[in-house]
Design an enzyme around this catalytic site. Structure first.
Site, PDB file in Angstrom:
ATOM      1  N   CYS A  90       0.870  -1.182   0.000  1.00 16.75           N
ATOM      2  CA  CYS A  90       0.000   0.000   0.000  1.00 16.75           C
ATOM      3  C   CYS A  90       0.905   1.230   0.000  1.00 16.75           C
ATOM      4  O   CYS A  90       2.066   1.152  -0.398  1.00 16.75           O
ATOM      5  CB  CYS A  90      -0.957  -0.003   1.191  1.00 16.75           C
ATOM      6  N   ARG A  91       0.415   2.369   0.448  1.00 15.45           N
ATOM      7  CA  ARG A  91       1.212   3.597   0.432  1.00 15.45           C
ATOM      8  C   ARG A  91       2.354   3.538   1.435  1.00 15.45           C
ATOM      9  O   ARG A  91       3.494   3.857   1.108  1.00 15.45           O
ATOM     10  CB  ARG A  91       0.311   4.804   0.711  1.00 15.45           C
TER      11      ARG A  91
END
Length: 98
Positions: free
Chosen positions: A63-64
């Site tokens: 993810c980020r």
């Protein structure tokens, strides 16, 4: 929960290793760039799309920053999948994106 850092993932890809990478970010985040080898399954859809995954394969969740992918890793791990969280997420990724 198993974890791996972005640099190690990059090294494995550079060495020609075939990895199953799942990006759990939202569509607009992925549109800004994702790891070319990654498949996209937003975190909110993991429980509905887990049947697309193979319990005999190993997956790296991205993810980020590593938080959402950590949640996805914990969920899938509890369901019997072999999953590893990419610590630091795309913020730590220095490889190519598409």
């Amino acid at each position: 929960m198993k974890e791996i850092d972005a640099r190690t993932v990059q090294e494995k890809l550079d060495q020609g290793e075939s990895l199953n990478i799942i990006d759990v970010r939202e569509a607009e985040e992925v549109a800004a760039g994702k790891i070319p080898e990654a498949d996209h399954i937003p975190l909110g859809l993991i429980e509905f799309r887990e049947n697309e995954l193979d319990k005999n394969k190993e997956y790296i969740m991205v993810c980020r920053s590593g938080g959402r992918s950590g949640k996805a890793t914990q969920y899938l791990e509890s369901r019997g999948y072999n999953v590893t969280n990419m610590r630091g997420g795309m913020l730590d990724w220095e490889g190519s994106v598409q």
